[in-house]
Design a protein around this motif. Structure first.
Motif, PDB file in Angstrom:
ATOM      1  N   GLY A  45      -7.699 -12.751  38.331  1.00  0.00           N
ATOM      2  CA  GLY A  45      -6.385 -12.514  38.817  1.00  0.00           C
ATOM      3  C   GLY A  45      -5.852 -13.503  39.469  1.00  0.00           C
ATOM      4  N   TRP A  46      -5.537 -14.667  38.984  1.00  0.00           N
ATOM      5  CA  TRP A  46      -4.727 -15.663  39.418  1.00  0.00           C
ATOM      6  C   TRP A  46      -3.903 -16.663  38.476  1.00  0.00           C
ATOM      7  N   VAL A  47      -2.528 -16.854  38.731  1.00  0.00           N
ATOM      8  CA  VAL A  47      -1.951 -17.668  37.726  1.00  0.00           C
ATOM      9  C   VAL A  47      -1.310 -18.794  38.580  1.00  0.00           C
ATOM     10  N   THR A  48      -1.083 -20.085  37.806  1.00  0.00           N
ATOM     11  CA  THR A  48      -0.835 -21.108  38.655  1.00  0.00           C
ATOM     12  C   THR A  48       0.684 -21.283  38.604  1.00  0.00           C
ATOM     13  N   PRO A  49       1.456 -22.255  39.515  1.00  0.00           N
ATOM     14  CA  PRO A  49       2.731 -22.507  39.174  1.00  0.00           C
ATOM     15  C   PRO A  49       3.112 -22.816  37.632  1.00  0.00           C
ATOM     16  N   ALA A  50       2.306 -23.559  37.202  1.00  0.00           N
ATOM     17  CA  ALA A  50       2.596 -24.051  35.609  1.00  0.00           C
ATOM     18  C   ALA A  50       3.005 -22.808  34.809  1.00  0.00           C
ATOM     19  N   VAL A  51       1.947 -21.738  34.965  1.00  0.00           N
ATOM     20  CA  VAL A  51       2.136 -20.597  34.091  1.00  0.00           C
ATOM     21  C   VAL A  51       3.417 -19.794  34.476  1.00  0.00           C
ATOM     22  N   LEU A  68       1.818 -10.337  44.630  1.00  0.00           N
ATOM     23  CA  LEU A  68       2.028 -11.385  44.515  1.00  0.00           C
ATOM     24  C   LEU A  68       1.391 -12.393  45.529  1.00  0.00           C
ATOM     25  N   GLN A  69       0.243 -12.646  45.451  1.00  0.00           N
ATOM     26  CA  GLN A  69      -0.505 -13.121  46.742  1.00  0.00           C
ATOM     27  C   GLN A  69      -0.566 -14.728  46.816  1.00  0.00           C
ATOM     28  N   PRO A  70       0.324 -15.468  47.604  1.00  0.00           N
ATOM     29  CA  PRO A  70       0.208 -16.727  47.580  1.00  0.00           C
ATOM     30  C   PRO A  70      -1.045 -17.523  48.087  1.00  0.00           C
ATOM     31  N   ILE A  71      -1.416 -18.419  47.308  1.00  0.00           N
ATOM     32  CA  ILE A  71      -2.672 -19.223  47.681  1.00  0.00           C
ATOM     33  C   ILE A  71      -2.709 -20.678  48.002  1.00  0.00           C
ATOM     34  N   THR A  72      -2.991 -21.121  49.374  1.00  0.00           N
ATOM     35  CA  THR A  72      -2.680 -22.118  49.724  1.00  0.00           C
ATOM     36  C   THR A  72      -4.121 -22.822  50.165  1.00  0.00           C
ATOM     37  N   HIS A  88      -4.691 -26.560  51.200  1.00  0.00           N
ATOM     38  CA  HIS A  88      -4.075 -27.542  50.248  1.00  0.00           C
ATOM     39  C   HIS A  88      -2.555 -27.481  50.639  1.00  0.00           C
ATOM     40  N   GLY A  89      -2.191 -27.080  52.096  1.00  0.00           N
ATOM     41  CA  GLY A  89      -0.967 -27.401  52.321  1.00  0.00           C
ATOM     42  C   GLY A  89      -0.124 -26.326  52.664  1.00  0.00           C
ATOM     43  N   ASP A  90       1.174 -26.250  52.874  1.00  0.00           N
ATOM     44  CA  ASP A  90       1.965 -25.050  52.925  1.00  0.00           C
ATOM     45  C   ASP A  90       2.571 -24.549  51.602  1.00  0.00           C
ATOM     46  N   GLU A  91       2.654 -25.172  50.799  1.00  0.00           N
ATOM     47  CA  GLU A  91       3.193 -24.627  49.282  1.00  0.00           C
ATOM     48  C   GLU A  91       1.974 -24.009  48.415  1.00  0.00           C
ATOM     49  N   PRO A  92       2.184 -22.784  47.956  1.00  0.00           N
ATOM     50  CA  PRO A  92       1.277 -22.192  47.044  1.00  0.00           C
ATOM     51  C   PRO A  92       0.797 -23.079  46.281  1.00  0.00           C
ATOM     52  N   VAL A  93      -0.466 -23.302  45.767  1.00  0.00           N
ATOM     53  CA  VAL A  93      -1.027 -23.848  44.598  1.00  0.00           C
ATOM     54  C   VAL A  93      -1.269 -22.890  43.618  1.00  0.00           C
ATOM     55  N   SER A  94      -1.258 -21.577  43.839  1.00  0.00           N
ATOM     56  CA  SER A  94      -1.581 -20.553  42.852  1.00  0.00           C
ATOM     57  C   SER A  94      -1.131 -19.341  43.373  1.00  0.00           C
TER      58      SER A  94
END
Length: 375
Positions: A45-51, A68-72, A88-94
């Motif tokens: 159960g995770w989706v990338t910013p591309a989705v 909606l759980q931000p993944i960093t 992976h930094g401050d911005e969510p990667v998924s």
């Protein structure tokens, strides 16, 4: 008999996205699913910013009443050895999502006719139309019902002898306050643990006060054994609560490079897991499902008729996007041969390898541009 231009079997992300993408094109669409939504779906159960971008989802709107759980970060390891933690930094990667919420959200956007809690009991080809359950007919039938989709059976006799069927089991549950206190897993940091033989991997993924634990392998006769060993190890390390729900749910899917299912024929095409589009390296299927639906919508809009020749544009688009299918001798997750050696355990201790290759390339596909369908 009720007539439609397109009948879609399966209301998951692939089917609902196709129906949504055809909303302004004058097509009369019927979407059928045997389940009633919301429904549970076996998936980490995770989706990338591309989705998110491809679907045009407003994150602020989505998170109002849904998880909606931000993944960093990611924790990557091989079972039996210490893991590697990568930031992976401050911005969510998924983003972590609950499939019961995400799938329902996508389905609710569909304005086409829907028939939920409706099993497909019969599929008949007659005079250029597909007739479903002696009630609905259409010149185009789309299979979006997952690995066991009844439409997929119309294009063959089932899985081919070279197809690698991955079986997975998982559980997702809302933790009690007591379980939350003892759970060391962190929401912003999903954990991926590879089996020593590299024929599968397990995960621990916390989404707020929900916890998802599972394992997928290409040799399902050992699935339960590997899952039990992994769960016991995570309990011993204090990563997860000791009192988990007893029943894990199962799921099966095809890896793209090893699937043999044809994608199109006269008046019929397959999308998502029904087509066997899960990424070969990770088994992740939501992004391929979404993109295949958008590609199918483009093909349907442009096709002069529903012949196999006209629909082949879709098959070509899939090959262009995901590559030509091949069955390597080593099978399975399509890891390079040099990974399947004694160096594998060393690579899984490398910050560079676990971040740049395992996470960003195999799981997040950050090197692949966002797919947006033409409007």
């Amino acid at each position: 008999m009720e007539h439609y231009d397109v009948i879609i079997v399966g209301g998951g992300p692939a089917g609902s996205t196709l129906a949504w993408a055809l909303r302004n094109n004058g097509k009369q669409v019927l979407l059928i699913d045997k389940a009633d939504f919301p429904r549970d779906k076996t998936c980490a159960g995770w989706v990338t910013p591309a989705v998110i971008d491809s679907l045009g989802i407003d994150l602020e709107d989505y998170r109002q009443s849904r998880v909606l759980q931000p993944i960093t970060e990611f924790r990557i390891g091989m079972m039996g050895q210490p893991p590697v933690d990568n930031d992976h930094g401050d911005e969510p990667v998924s983003y972590g999502i609950r499939r019961c919420e995400f799938d329902t959200y996508l389905l609710d956007r569909v304005t086409a006719d829907k028939q939920m809690k409706t099993a497909v009991k019969s599929i008949v080809r007659e005079e250029g139309n597909w007739i479903i359950n002696d009630r609905w007919q259409a010149p185009l039938l789309v299979g979006a019902g997952g690995h066991f989709c009844p439409v997929a059976r119309e294009l063959g006799d089932g899985p081919g002898k070279h197809e690698t069927v991955v079986a997975a089991k998982e559980v997702e549950f809302e933790m009690t306050p007591e379980q939350e206190k003892v759970c060391a897993a962190r929401g912003e940091q999903p954990e991926l643990w590879f089996c020593k033989d590299l024929k599968g991997y397990a995960w621990v993924f916390r989404k707020g006060n929900f916890l998802n634990i599972g394992l997928g392998r290409e040799d399902n006769h050992k699935l339960t054994e590997h899952l039990e060993a992994f769960v016991n190890e995570m309990k011993a390390q204090g990563r997860i609560p000791s009192d988990l729900p007893s029943r894990f749910k199962g799921h099966a899917y095809l890896l793209y490079a090893h699937a043999e299912r044809p994608l199109v024929d006269d008046g019929i095409l397959l999308i998502g897991d029904a087509a066997g589009l899960a990424y070969t390296q990770s088994g992740e299927g939501i992004r391929p499902a979404i993109e295949s639906a958008l590609m199918a919508a483009e093909t349907i809009r442009r096709a002069p008729d529903m012949s196999a020749q006209s629909l082949q544009r879709y098959g070509d688009a899939i090959a262009d996007r995901f590559g030509r299918r091949a069955m390597p001798d080593n099978g399975g997750w399509q890891l390079p041969g040099w990974v399947k050696t004694s160096v594998a355990s060393g690579l899984m201790r490398s910050h560079w390898f676990t971040r740049k290759v395992v996470t960003e390339k195999w799981f997040l596909h950050q090197d692949v541009p966002v797919f947006k369908a033409a409007v």
